[in-house]
Design an enzyme around this catalytic site. Structure first.
Site, mmCIF file in Angstrom:
data_model
loop_
_atom_site.group_PDB
_atom_site.id
_atom_site.type_symbol
_atom_site.label_atom_id
_atom_site.label_comp_id
_atom_site.label_asym_id
_atom_site.label_seq_id
_atom_site.Cartn_x
_atom_site.Cartn_y
_atom_site.Cartn_z
ATOM 1 N N HIS A 125 0.864 -1.189 0.000
ATOM 2 C CA HIS A 125 0.000 0.000 0.000
ATOM 3 C C HIS A 125 0.898 1.236 0.000
ATOM 4 C CE1 HIS A 125 -2.852 2.895 1.828
ATOM 5 N NE2 HIS A 125 -3.810 2.093 1.399
ATOM 6 N N ASP B 63 2.457 -4.787 8.274
ATOM 7 C CA ASP B 63 1.293 -3.910 8.089
ATOM 8 C C ASP B 63 0.062 -4.817 8.129
ATOM 9 O OD1 ASP B 63 -0.818 -2.480 7.076
ATOM 10 O OD2 ASP B 63 0.136 -1.999 5.155
ATOM 11 N N GLN C 86 -5.176 -4.945 6.771
ATOM 12 C CA GLN C 86 -6.294 -5.718 6.201
ATOM 13 C C GLN C 86 -6.563 -7.024 6.930
ATOM 14 O OE1 GLN C 86 -8.507 -4.666 4.286
ATOM 15 N NE2 GLN C 86 -7.507 -2.773 3.643
ATOM 16 N N LYS D 33 -10.666 -0.390 11.047
ATOM 17 C CA LYS D 33 -11.090 -1.375 10.029
ATOM 18 C C LYS D 33 -11.568 -2.629 10.767
ATOM 19 C CE LYS D 33 -7.700 0.353 6.693
ATOM 20 N NZ LYS D 33 -8.021 0.712 5.314
ATOM 21 N N CYS E 84 -5.017 3.124 -3.580
ATOM 22 C CA CYS E 84 -3.742 3.547 -2.951
ATOM 23 C C CYS E 84 -2.663 2.470 -3.044
ATOM 24 C CB CYS E 84 -3.917 3.922 -1.474
ATOM 25 S SG CYS E 84 -5.148 5.183 -1.205
HETATM 26 C C1 PLP Z 1 -2.672 -2.658 3.392
HETATM 27 C C2 PLP Z 1 -2.969 -1.290 3.942
HETATM 28 N N1 PLP Z 1 -2.021 -0.637 4.608
HETATM 29 C C3 PLP Z 1 -2.232 0.581 5.148
HETATM 30 C C4 PLP Z 1 -3.453 1.203 5.015
HETATM 31 C C5 PLP Z 1 -3.642 2.568 5.613
HETATM 32 O O1 PLP Z 1 -4.575 2.518 6.659
HETATM 33 P P1 PLP Z 1 -5.114 3.877 7.317
HETATM 34 O O2 PLP Z 1 -6.164 4.389 6.410
HETATM 35 O O3 PLP Z 1 -5.633 3.468 8.661
HETATM 36 O O4 PLP Z 1 -3.964 4.797 7.426
HETATM 37 C C6 PLP Z 1 -4.482 0.561 4.334
HETATM 38 C C7 PLP Z 1 -5.788 1.241 4.143
HETATM 39 O O5 PLP Z 1 -6.543 0.968 3.281
HETATM 40 C C8 PLP Z 1 -4.243 -0.722 3.778
HETATM 41 O O6 PLP Z 1 -5.191 -1.373 3.130
#
Ligand code: PLP
Length: 381
Positions: free
Chosen positions: A97, A173, A176, A199, A336
């Site tokens: 991401h 990370d 998800q 989430k 993103c």
């Molecule tokens: C894999 C991944 N990493 C990081 C993020 C960023 O999360 P946040 O919106 O809480 O900053 C997302 C958000 O969609 C994501 O899907």
């Protein structure tokens, strides 16, 4: 409206989350860690309760190693910028991401060496490939637990073991996966875990955290300032979580997250089973529609609770807008994560993503599948 955008943020939240946020504003109100009056002490206790609940959820024995952030992005940035220095080497994947990829690109311009290991076309990461890339001299292995586009779950254990054998730290990370999948930072030897509260944990927006494990001997904060502790010192305190928590904390958000974690502690098994079941139904239903191409792992394979697809050559944002008109809230576009789209061959038109949550019913999934089917008949030759 059928809400299938839980991978962006979960909706609805358990009612107890709203009650706890309201109570935090109405009945506590004060700033946690600032002041010795009863309301401030109560605010501090509320924050500690949430920290302890997060630690419990992720298998961390020291709650003070959990620092609150405003989202997963801030947690990932804190981890990357906090431990990497010019000349360090970091190994990552090509499905990250932008929350991971953009800070890495920025760090690369300051002299950090970024080594990118290609994931498989379905988004799985071959541990052998990672092992070969890690080698001696790697400071950090930084990767997602599941791509937010492809959804394949990454097998962290062998990657973490190889990282540690080479003396590297591991940043995961879990944006998800946390809430949907059990994660044990001590058992899996994850040094840095970044996650949103909003989430899969079902907390409010504006919440997230970074876990910093004992192998991380020094971490630089992203922001400096008041911590409510050691105010006489010019330097940011070394002690966690104060080192990473400058400024007034988001008490209503943290109180809401606490309530969400209590909800998950009680209903977690049912939540996880339900999201898995709805995801499987989406995979089956969508794969039967002519013109739909599913991204990510095959039917039956392990995947996080999201299913992305394309519909012929139609632009994914147009598909998402048409589904919105038919009562289905979902996301189209590049999510993103342009690298994951490059891998899937969808960089030009993006993908439509349907992501169920614990409150998604089988009827909701049917509604969504019927809507995609109707649209496919309309737009495809
Ligand atoms: C894999 C991944 N990493 C990081 C993020 C960023 O999360 P946040 O919106 O809480 O900053 C997302 C958000 O969609 C994501 O899907």
């Amino acid at each position: 409206m059928v809400y299938l955008d839980n991978a962006a943020t979960s909706y609805p939240k358990p009612p107890a989350v709203l009650d706890a946020m309201r109570a935090a504003i109405e009945r506590i109100g004060a700033s946690p860690g600032r002041g010795g009056h009863r309301q401030a002490i109560e605010a501090g206790r509320a924050v500690f309760r949430c920290r302890a609940a997060v630690a419990d959820l992720i298998g961390a024995s020291e709650p003070e190693r959990v620092a609150f952030t405003k989202n997963a992005t801030e947690a990932i940035n804190t981890a990357l910028c906090g431990v990497l220095r010019p000349g360090d080497r970091v190994v990552t994947t090509d499905i990250e991401h932008n929350a991971m990829w953009r800070p890495l690109c920025r760090l690369a311009r300051t002299g950090v060496e970024v080594d990118v290991v290609p994931a498989e076309p379905d988004g799985t990461v071959d541990p052998e490939r990672m092992l070969r890339a890690i080698g001696e001299g790697t400071r950090l292995v930084a990767l997602t637990h599941a791509s937010n586009v492809l959804g394949a779950l990454v097998d962290v254990r062998p990657i973490a073991a190889a990282a540690h054998a080479a003396g590297a730290l591991v940043l995961l990370d879990a944006a998800q996966t946390l809430g949907e999948r059990p994660l044990d930072v001590e058992g899996l030897e994850i040094d840095l875990l970044a996650a949103p509260g909003h989430k899969g944990l079902l907390g409010p927006q504006g919440t997230g955290f970074l876990y910093v494990g004992p192998r991380v001997d020094a971490i630089e904060p992203l922001t400096f300032g008041g911590t409510g502790s050691r105010s006489e010192e010019e330097q940011q305190p070394d002690v966690l979580p104060d080192r990473l928590e400058s400024g007034t904390l988001n008490l209503p958000g943290i109180a809401g997250l606490s309530a969400a974690l209590s909800y998950l502690a009680e209903h977690g098994d049912a939540v996880r089973a339900s999201v898995r079941q709805r995801t499987a139904e989406l995979v089956t239903g969508l794969s039967e529609i002519a013109g739909v191409r599913l991204l990510g792992p095959r039917e039956g394979a392990v995947r996080a609770g999201l299913v992305a697809f394309t519909l012929g050559q139609t632009d994914s944002e147009e598909v998402a807008a048409a589904l919105d008109q038919r009562g289905v809230a979902c996301r189209g576009g590049l999510h993103c994560a342009p690298q994951a789209h490059r891998k899937a061959g969808t960089l030009d038109r993006g993908a439509v993503r349907l992501s169920p949550g614990p409150f998604t019913s089988a009827e909701d999934v049917e509604t969504a599948i019927r809507a995609v089917d109707a649209l496919a008949r309309e737009v495809l030759p």
